[in-house]
Design a protein around this motif. Structure first.
Motif, short mmCIF file in Angstrom:
data_model
loop_
_atom_site.label_atom_id
_atom_site.label_comp_id
_atom_site.label_asym_id
_atom_site.label_seq_id
_atom_site.Cartn_x
_atom_site.Cartn_y
_atom_site.Cartn_z
N ARG A 10 0.86 -1.18 0.00
CA ARG A 10 0.00 0.00 0.00
C ARG A 10 0.90 1.23 0.00
O ARG A 10 1.95 1.24 0.64
CB ARG A 10 -0.88 0.01 1.25
CG ARG A 10 -1.80 1.21 1.31
CD ARG A 10 -2.55 1.27 2.63
NE ARG A 10 -3.41 2.45 2.70
CZ ARG A 10 -3.96 2.89 3.80
NH1 ARG A 10 -3.75 2.26 4.95
NH2 ARG A 10 -4.72 3.96 3.78
N ASN A 17 -4.27 10.80 4.69
CA ASN A 17 -4.31 9.59 5.54
C ASN A 17 -4.25 10.00 7.01
O ASN A 17 -5.02 9.52 7.84
CB ASN A 17 -3.12 8.67 5.27
CG ASN A 17 -3.22 7.88 3.99
OD1 ASN A 17 -2.24 7.74 3.27
ND2 ASN A 17 -4.39 7.34 3.69
N GLU A 92 -7.30 3.65 -6.87
CA GLU A 92 -8.08 3.44 -5.65
C GLU A 92 -9.58 3.44 -5.92
O GLU A 92 -10.04 4.01 -6.92
CB GLU A 92 -7.72 4.53 -4.62
CG GLU A 92 -8.48 4.46 -3.30
CD GLU A 92 -8.27 3.17 -2.50
OE1 GLU A 92 -8.55 2.08 -3.03
OE2 GLU A 92 -7.88 3.27 -1.32
N HIS A 157 -3.42 0.54 -3.33
CA HIS A 157 -4.16 1.25 -2.29
C HIS A 157 -4.85 0.28 -1.34
O HIS A 157 -5.01 -0.91 -1.64
CB HIS A 157 -5.23 2.13 -2.94
CG HIS A 157 -4.70 3.03 -4.01
ND1 HIS A 157 -4.29 4.33 -3.75
CD2 HIS A 157 -4.48 2.83 -5.34
CE1 HIS A 157 -3.87 4.89 -4.87
NE2 HIS A 157 -3.97 4.01 -5.84
N GLY A 158 -5.35 0.82 -0.23
CA GLY A 158 -6.06 0.01 0.74
C GLY A 158 -7.30 -0.65 0.18
O GLY A 158 -7.55 -1.83 0.40
N ARG A 162 -8.06 -4.79 -0.40
CA ARG A 162 -9.25 -5.53 0.07
C ARG A 162 -9.90 -6.28 -1.09
O ARG A 162 -10.32 -7.43 -0.94
CB ARG A 162 -10.22 -4.56 0.73
CG ARG A 162 -9.65 -3.96 2.00
CD ARG A 162 -10.59 -2.93 2.64
NE ARG A 162 -9.98 -2.41 3.85
CZ ARG A 162 -9.37 -1.23 3.94
NH1 ARG A 162 -9.30 -0.44 2.88
NH2 ARG A 162 -8.84 -0.85 5.07
N GLU A 180 -7.50 -3.85 8.46
CA GLU A 180 -6.52 -2.78 8.39
C GLU A 180 -5.48 -3.12 7.31
O GLU A 180 -4.99 -4.25 7.26
CB GLU A 180 -5.82 -2.59 9.73
CG GLU A 180 -4.84 -1.44 9.73
CD GLU A 180 -4.13 -1.24 11.07
OE1 GLU A 180 -3.47 -0.22 11.21
OE2 GLU A 180 -4.23 -2.12 11.94
N ILE A 181 -5.17 -2.15 6.48
CA ILE A 181 -4.16 -2.34 5.44
C ILE A 181 -2.98 -1.43 5.81
O ILE A 181 -3.10 -0.21 5.78
CB ILE A 181 -4.69 -2.01 4.03
CG1 ILE A 181 -6.01 -2.74 3.76
CG2 ILE A 181 -3.64 -2.35 2.98
CD1 ILE A 181 -5.93 -4.25 3.79
N GLN A 183 0.75 0.46 6.04
CA GLN A 183 1.64 1.19 5.14
C GLN A 183 3.09 0.89 5.55
O GLN A 183 3.39 0.74 6.74
CB GLN A 183 1.34 2.69 5.22
CG GLN A 183 -0.01 3.00 4.61
CD GLN A 183 -0.50 4.41 4.87
OE1 GLN A 183 -0.54 4.86 5.99
NE2 GLN A 183 -0.90 5.10 3.81
#
Length: 197
Positions: A10, A17, A92, A157-158, A162, A180-181, A183
């Protein structure tokens, strides 16, 4: 079907953020912490793959924050920072009219849709132009994932992470939007599972 390993990163932190703002498809630059996280991801890759890391095909989302993360981690590895390709399917998830807002803002200004999203995070699509659901992102990235035939580095990206988890069968659709992703870390998809490095 057996898949080649994917090393997913990510992008590093941006000011949005840090403020909890929905970036979606808005271009936002890395902040100082994000630049450090990109280099950290490069060091983690070196620890994981050794000299073999230079042979990995590398693909990034076209967003500024992902390109700069890819370039920073490649520079930390002593590789050509520009030695990667861009794929728009990795951009994203689009949050439409909600981009730039915090979740607190969304709950205050759009409570009905916020509650609808809470009931179905995977399938819900926010209002506004360019908005997407996670299910739509999964359909967008599936052809790219299906075409990978060797170990590959992806910086995205997060929301994309997913979608990749569900597409590869390492998370359920009800679970993935809540995960949770991280960094600066590497999410490894290998052997039908996933792990953080």
């Amino acid at each position: 079907m057996s898949r080649a390993p994917i090393y997913f990163v990510r992008h590093g932190e941006t000011d949005w953020n840090a403020e909890g703002r929905l970036q979606g498809q808005r271009d936002t630059p890395l902040n100082r912490k994000g630049v450090a996280q990109a280099a950290e991801a490069g060091e983690r890759l070196r620890g994981l793959l050794g000299d073999g890391v230079g042979a990995l095909p590398s693909i990034a989302s076209p967003m500024e924050r992902t390109r700069h993360t890819m370039e920073g981690l490649r520079a930390a590895l002593g590789l050509d920072p520009a030695g990667y390709t861009i794929d728009p399917r990795l951009r994203e998830i689009g949050f439409g009219a909600w981009e730039g807002l915090t979740w607190k803002d969304v709950r205050r200004t759009d409570p009905a849709r916020s509650q609808a999203r809470d009931r179905d995070r995977w399938g819900f699509c926010p209002p506004g132009e360019g908005a997407e659901s996670y299910a739509m992102v999964a359909e967008r990235v599936r052809p790219l994932l299906d075409a990978l035939d060797r170990p590959t580095l992806i910086v995205a990206h997060g929301g994309v992470a997913r979608a990749v988890m569900v597409t590869l069968g390492t998370a359920k659709a009800e679970e993935a939007p809540h995960l949770e992703i991280l960094q600066g870390r590497i999410l490894v998809f290998e052997g039908g599972g996933r792990r953080w490095v």
